[in-house]
Design a protein around this motif. Sequence first.
Motif, PDB file in Angstrom:
ATOM      1  N   LYS A  32     -13.119 -69.778 -11.121  1.00  0.00           N
ATOM      2  CA  LYS A  32     -13.514 -68.416 -11.488  1.00  0.00           C
ATOM      3  C   LYS A  32     -12.281 -67.537 -11.654  1.00  0.00           C
ATOM      4  O   LYS A  32     -11.157 -67.957 -11.379  1.00  0.00           O
ATOM      5  CB  LYS A  32     -14.443 -67.822 -10.424  1.00  0.00           C
ATOM      6  CG  LYS A  32     -13.845 -67.796  -9.020  1.00  0.00           C
ATOM      7  CD  LYS A  32     -14.853 -67.262  -8.003  1.00  0.00           C
ATOM      8  CE  LYS A  32     -14.253 -67.250  -6.594  1.00  0.00           C
ATOM      9  NZ  LYS A  32     -15.200 -66.715  -5.604  1.00  0.00           N
ATOM     10  N   GLN A  33     -12.520 -66.309 -12.139  1.00  0.00           N
ATOM     11  CA  GLN A  33     -11.467 -65.318 -12.370  1.00  0.00           C
ATOM     12  C   GLN A  33     -10.323 -65.903 -13.193  1.00  0.00           C
ATOM     13  O   GLN A  33      -9.141 -65.713 -12.895  1.00  0.00           O
ATOM     14  CB  GLN A  33     -10.946 -64.762 -11.034  1.00  0.00           C
ATOM     15  CG  GLN A  33     -11.983 -63.977 -10.257  1.00  0.00           C
ATOM     16  CD  GLN A  33     -11.412 -63.314  -9.016  1.00  0.00           C
ATOM     17  OE1 GLN A  33     -10.561 -63.891  -8.336  1.00  0.00           O
ATOM     18  NE2 GLN A  33     -11.872 -62.113  -8.715  1.00  0.00           N
ATOM     19  N   HIS A  34     -10.671 -66.574 -14.272  1.00  0.00           N
ATOM     20  CA  HIS A  34      -9.659 -67.248 -15.086  1.00  0.00           C
ATOM     21  C   HIS A  34      -8.687 -66.254 -15.718  1.00  0.00           C
ATOM     22  O   HIS A  34      -7.488 -66.523 -15.813  1.00  0.00           O
ATOM     23  CB  HIS A  34     -10.354 -68.078 -16.166  1.00  0.00           C
ATOM     24  CG  HIS A  34     -11.311 -69.082 -15.601  1.00  0.00           C
ATOM     25  ND1 HIS A  34     -12.661 -68.842 -15.518  1.00  0.00           N
ATOM     26  CD2 HIS A  34     -11.117 -70.315 -15.091  1.00  0.00           C
ATOM     27  CE1 HIS A  34     -13.266 -69.883 -14.991  1.00  0.00           C
ATOM     28  NE2 HIS A  34     -12.361 -70.792 -14.719  1.00  0.00           N
ATOM     29  N   LYS A  63     -10.928 -59.753 -17.363  1.00  0.00           N
ATOM     30  CA  LYS A  63     -12.220 -60.056 -16.753  1.00  0.00           C
ATOM     31  C   LYS A  63     -12.803 -61.401 -17.197  1.00  0.00           C
ATOM     32  O   LYS A  63     -13.899 -61.764 -16.790  1.00  0.00           O
ATOM     33  CB  LYS A  63     -13.217 -58.945 -17.102  1.00  0.00           C
ATOM     34  CG  LYS A  63     -12.802 -57.581 -16.596  1.00  0.00           C
ATOM     35  CD  LYS A  63     -13.724 -56.485 -17.133  1.00  0.00           C
ATOM     36  CE  LYS A  63     -13.268 -55.103 -16.692  1.00  0.00           C
ATOM     37  NZ  LYS A  63     -14.124 -54.042 -17.258  1.00  0.00           N
ATOM     38  N   GLU A 106     -14.009 -65.113 -17.846  1.00  0.00           N
ATOM     39  CA  GLU A 106     -14.354 -66.339 -17.111  1.00  0.00           C
ATOM     40  C   GLU A 106     -15.064 -67.279 -18.084  1.00  0.00           C
ATOM     41  O   GLU A 106     -15.675 -66.840 -19.051  1.00  0.00           O
ATOM     42  CB  GLU A 106     -15.269 -66.044 -15.911  1.00  0.00           C
ATOM     43  CG  GLU A 106     -14.575 -65.275 -14.809  1.00  0.00           C
ATOM     44  CD  GLU A 106     -15.399 -65.247 -13.510  1.00  0.00           C
ATOM     45  OE1 GLU A 106     -16.494 -65.847 -13.499  1.00  0.00           O
ATOM     46  OE2 GLU A 106     -14.948 -64.623 -12.534  1.00  0.00           O
ATOM     47  N   TYR A 107     -14.961 -68.601 -17.838  1.00  0.00           N
ATOM     48  CA  TYR A 107     -15.689 -69.557 -18.684  1.00  0.00           C
ATOM     49  C   TYR A 107     -16.417 -70.557 -17.837  1.00  0.00           C
ATOM     50  O   TYR A 107     -16.195 -70.671 -16.651  1.00  0.00           O
ATOM     51  CB  TYR A 107     -14.738 -70.266 -19.661  1.00  0.00           C
ATOM     52  CG  TYR A 107     -13.530 -70.935 -19.068  1.00  0.00           C
ATOM     53  CD1 TYR A 107     -13.640 -72.136 -18.392  1.00  0.00           C
ATOM     54  CD2 TYR A 107     -12.270 -70.352 -19.206  1.00  0.00           C
ATOM     55  CE1 TYR A 107     -12.519 -72.764 -17.849  1.00  0.00           C
ATOM     56  CE2 TYR A 107     -11.153 -70.962 -18.676  1.00  0.00           C
ATOM     57  CZ  TYR A 107     -11.269 -72.175 -18.002  1.00  0.00           C
ATOM     58  OH  TYR A 107     -10.164 -72.780 -17.470  1.00  0.00           O
TER      59      TYR A 107
END
Length: 415
Positions: A294-296, A412, A414-415
């Motif tokens: 998360k939080q890429h 912001k 994410e994937y």
Amino acid sequence: MANRQQQNSPLAAVRIPEYRSLMIGRMVFIMGLRMMGTLVGWWIYNLTNDPLAIGLVGLSEVIPAVSLALYAGHVIDKNEKRFMILRGVLLYALCAGVLLLLSTSFAAERLSNHWIAIGVYTVIFFTGVTRAFTGPVFNVLVAHIVPKEILQNAITWNQGVWLTASVVGHAMGGLLIAHIGITGTLSVICVLILIAFFVMLQLKPKPPLHEQGEKRTWESVKEGLRFVFKTKELLGAISLDLFAVLFGGAVAMVPVFARDILHVDAIGFGWLNAASDIGSICIVIILTISPIAKQHGKKLLFAVAGFGTCIIIFGLSEFFWLSFFVLMVSGMLDGVSVVIRGTIMQLKTPDHMRGRVMSVNSMFINSSNELGQFESGVMARLLGNVPSVVFGGCMTLLVVIITWVKAPSLRKMEY
């Protein structure tokens, strides 16, 4: 359940025989190319004793690579991929053969250092032409061979193979230059590239997924550009990496720092050249086992900021092991950036546009290495070696700050 476990396995992609052939061929091929890059930087600096000459090597390659990138993407999408990759590898072998001839005593007896350097620049120009068509095909082939559900795993392996080959190529380049000289090293490079060709003969033909006979070349090119510019996360990640690599290209000055500041021989130079790739392969192994969850976007920005900080420390360091360590850490942080960006690109790109999108990426990202090399050479001439590298690191930090403020969608993401 068993099928899901196989998809989630760190070895999911490498269980596909054709993917293994592609990765083995790519590893041997990239080893040869990275050895060539290491050798050319060392060779040119010793021929000219001018750091700007190293920058001109990058400029010689980036001009054709950038100029032809968009057209190359159109050609890749409408042609059979296996033929293109095999033809490109053979052309690289031809270029390596010409460099081999320039390195011999026969050439040294008949040509001055100036004309040998001109010959090297000319060959590198033609490798740039070849790279415009060959480089993106590797990434296009990954998506053609691997099912979409394990594509992220395949991308991580693809990056790990590239980095492993890069580490070995850089290190072996320095070792071989020290022990068998430039001519002997170029002989090894020619053999490696030819081995890669024969390994990749095992790939199956990959025809275009959609016929584009009715579509004009320029319309096809514009379609790829429009897709990249409309996909904000993709555009933001590419732009961030473009400017970070452009200003933070300290690796281009490694021959100068190795010889004139850290006072190491060709072996030490090879290890310094490989340090960032060693860090990158370490982080790719970690990400293969434990992917970023998360939080890429934030992690991408923090990684690039850390990269810039490492470049500043490298520029100020007068100790070999400190320089090696910060370059290795910079490689780890760059590896995070590459995996995140590569995953976004493959997951968001339609199959029939992969050649054009990968070529746009090649134009902005891969060529930024050579533009960064040229920028480093010019700034070293204007400011001096140490100030030029510190300046580049500071500019990288500034780019991160501007991106954080101006590109909230990337922050912001994410994937």
